[in-house]
Design an enzyme around this catalytic site. Structure first.
Site, PDB file in Angstrom:
ATOM      1  N   ASP A 175      75.213 -24.736  23.410  1.00 51.63           N
ATOM      2  CA  ASP A 175      76.403 -24.008  23.870  1.00 51.63           C
ATOM      3  C   ASP A 175      77.027 -23.384  22.624  1.00 51.63           C
ATOM      4  OD1 ASP A 175      78.958 -23.193  24.560  1.00 51.63           O
ATOM      5  OD2 ASP A 175      79.341 -24.918  25.863  1.00 51.63           O
ATOM      6  N   TYR A 194      87.605 -10.204  28.518  1.00 49.43           N
ATOM      7  CA  TYR A 194      86.275  -9.742  28.094  1.00 49.43           C
ATOM      8  C   TYR A 194      86.381  -8.588  27.095  1.00 49.43           C
ATOM      9  CZ  TYR A 194      81.391  -8.179  28.792  1.00 49.43           C
ATOM     10  OH  TYR A 194      80.072  -7.812  28.627  1.00 49.43           O
TER      11      TYR A 194
END
Ligand code: NAP
Length: 239
Positions: free
Chosen positions: A51, A142
């Site tokens: 991750d 984003y």
């Protein structure tokens, strides 16, 4: 070095997988750091579960890679997620998750890669941003993460240029992957209609540019953002 090593994040599917497969054709050794296992096992692409938003995972992955391989030729930060919503409906968790994976993940991988590349006096870093870095409604998290990747990359290019390390950004536009397949169909259609050529790109379109930037003949390209978006970054189509 017989086969030059490329580390790419988020290559279990989508754009990352297309880049990894393209780089095999260029005779690179490819390692994929992804939080999810690949759906189909490409035996030639080495998978490490990681991750990228977790410092411990990134450190462990790089320790493992260093114990096995003497050099790293290049790194591609591709792992990225979306959690879209208008700001007044967006949770802090969705803001933080996107920043942590897209921006902090890129920073963590760059930091570990640069430590090694400095010693080698060579390296190529490619960070995958998005055309959305210019702004997209519903993507304050984003767009911020992707614009942040550009700032990070430009600053890093200045820091590490003297070690013969280049840092460039690819900013894809609308590309057909699971990420876009998950959009509501009417939203996807609107996005296609807003394209100058009314089309959607393929993961392979991005893979070609990554291959180009990793070629030794393109070493003089540094600190740049290359839009691969069918022209969407030019602006609105009004006619
Ligand atoms: P995708 O199909 O969703 O693939 C992304 C891969 O990254 C998945 O395997 C995903 O695993 C993995 N990943 C997610 N979080 C991670 C983490 N914390 N650590 C490591 N791996 C992680 O996405 P894509 O469409 O190929 O996008 C790739 C990159 O291009 C992203 O950075 C994206 O922002 C950018 N981009 C895409 C488009 C587009 O239209 N598709 C446009 C512009 C930019 P899970 O599936 O388990 O989440």
């Amino acid at each position: 070095m017989s086969q030059k090593l490329i580390i790419i994040t988020g290559a279990s599917k989508g754009i990352g997988l297309a880049i990894a497969r393209r780089l095999l054709l260029d005779n690179f050794k490819v390692i994929n750091l992804d939080v999810s296992s690949p759906e189909k096992q490409d035996t030639d692409i080495e998978f490490i579960k990681c991750d990228v938003s977790l410092e411990s995972d990134v450190l462990q992955s790089f320790q493992f890679i260093q114990s096995k391989y003497p050099e790293i030729y290049g790194v591609i930060n591709n792992a990225g997620i979306i959690r879209d919503n208008v700001i007044w409906k967006m949770s802090v968790e969705d803001f933080e998750k996107v920043i942590n994976v897209n921006l902090k993940g890129t920073w963590l991988v760059c930091r570990e890669a640069v430590k090694i590349m400095k010693q080698q006096s060579f390296g190529k870093i490619i960070n995958i941003a998005s055309r959305a870095l210019l702004g997209n409604p519903g993507q304050t998290n984003y767009s911020a993460s992707k614009a942040g990747i550009v700032g990070l990359s430009r600053a890093l290019a200045l820091e590490v240029g003297k070690y013969n390390i280049s840092v460039n950004v690819i900013a894809p536009g609308l590309i057909k992957t699971e990420l876009t397949d998950n959009l509501p169909p009417h939203v996807l259609q609107k996005l296609i209609d807003a394209q100058p050529q009314k089309n959607i790109g393929k993961p392979e379109d991005i893979a070609e540019v990554a291959s180009f930037l990793l070629n030794e003949k393109t070493n003089f390209i540094n600190g740049q953002v290359i839009y691969v978006d069918g022209g969407k970054s030019i602006g609105h189509v009004t006619l």
